[in-house]
Design an enzyme around this catalytic site. Sequence first.
Site, PDB file in Angstrom:
ATOM      1  N   GLU A  55      63.878   7.973  43.467  1.00 54.98           N
ATOM      2  CA  GLU A  55      64.615   8.621  44.532  1.00 54.98           C
ATOM      3  C   GLU A  55      65.594   9.973  43.988  1.00 54.98           C
ATOM      4  O   GLU A  55      65.500  10.928  44.040  1.00 54.98           O
ATOM      5  CB  GLU A  55      66.075   8.339  45.310  1.00 54.98           C
ATOM      6  CG  GLU A  55      64.918   7.538  46.579  1.00 54.98           C
ATOM      7  CD  GLU A  55      63.907   8.089  47.463  1.00 54.98           C
ATOM      8  OE1 GLU A  55      64.638   9.141  47.779  1.00 54.98           O
ATOM      9  OE2 GLU A  55      62.777   7.757  47.762  1.00 54.98           O
ATOM     10  N   ASN A  59      64.746  13.610  44.496  1.00 59.15           N
ATOM     11  CA  ASN A  59      65.814  14.902  44.506  1.00 59.15           C
ATOM     12  C   ASN A  59      65.954  15.820  43.591  1.00 59.15           C
ATOM     13  O   ASN A  59      65.567  17.163  44.109  1.00 59.15           O
ATOM     14  CB  ASN A  59      67.150  13.996  44.694  1.00 59.15           C
ATOM     15  CG  ASN A  59      67.875  14.927  45.074  1.00 59.15           C
ATOM     16  OD1 ASN A  59      68.308  15.477  45.760  1.00 59.15           O
ATOM     17  ND2 ASN A  59      69.103  15.530  43.861  1.00 59.15           N
ATOM     18  N   ARG A 113      60.555  16.252  54.857  1.00 56.36           N
ATOM     19  CA  ARG A 113      61.863  15.623  53.558  1.00 56.36           C
ATOM     20  C   ARG A 113      62.380  14.073  54.834  1.00 56.36           C
ATOM     21  O   ARG A 113      62.530  14.975  55.665  1.00 56.36           O
ATOM     22  CB  ARG A 113      62.314  16.530  53.193  1.00 56.36           C
ATOM     23  CG  ARG A 113      62.203  17.347  52.411  1.00 56.36           C
ATOM     24  CD  ARG A 113      60.775  17.179  51.322  1.00 56.36           C
ATOM     25  NE  ARG A 113      61.134  15.820  50.454  1.00 56.36           N
ATOM     26  CZ  ARG A 113      60.427  14.809  49.673  1.00 56.36           C
ATOM     27  NH1 ARG A 113      58.863  15.865  49.521  1.00 56.36           N
ATOM     28  NH2 ARG A 113      60.083  14.388  48.665  1.00 56.36           N
TER      29      ARG A 113
END
Length: 151
Positions: A55, A59, A113
């Site tokens: 993650e 990002n 997203r």
Amino acid sequence: MKNEKTQVKKENFVKIQVQALSSNEAFCRNAVAAFCLSIDPTVDQLSDVKTAVSEAITNSVIHAYRGGGGLIEIDLVMRKRVLHIEIRDFGQGVVDMEEIRKPFFTTKPDEERSGMGFTIMESFMDELILSKTEGGGLTIKMVKDFDEEEK
């Protein structure tokens, strides 16, 4: 010299630099997992760490650099059975640190997203701290205590 040897036994570290490309996400996830193997974590604990790292890297690739590449630095420190992860990018940075932590918040709603990245990181790690990287960008600090009871 004796202090250095004692220090090494109590603390181990690794530094990684990668280009901010989605193709490097799997490498980063697996490199962090491999670093943890010496302390014999459970499969669930390794999965938690890998998910949180995925993650964080995603990002940086998607939001900090808008998919265009840049530098991501990863610092790993293992102190006994506590893993400290610091993932740093030097991209466009964040305006509102509190807003990005809210579930479902995304700066890219047109790209489907989910806005759950920081929520996921926080749920799998024992600590999550966000700060601005000096010179621009975002630093994500995460801690996982492998001696803590599974949540």
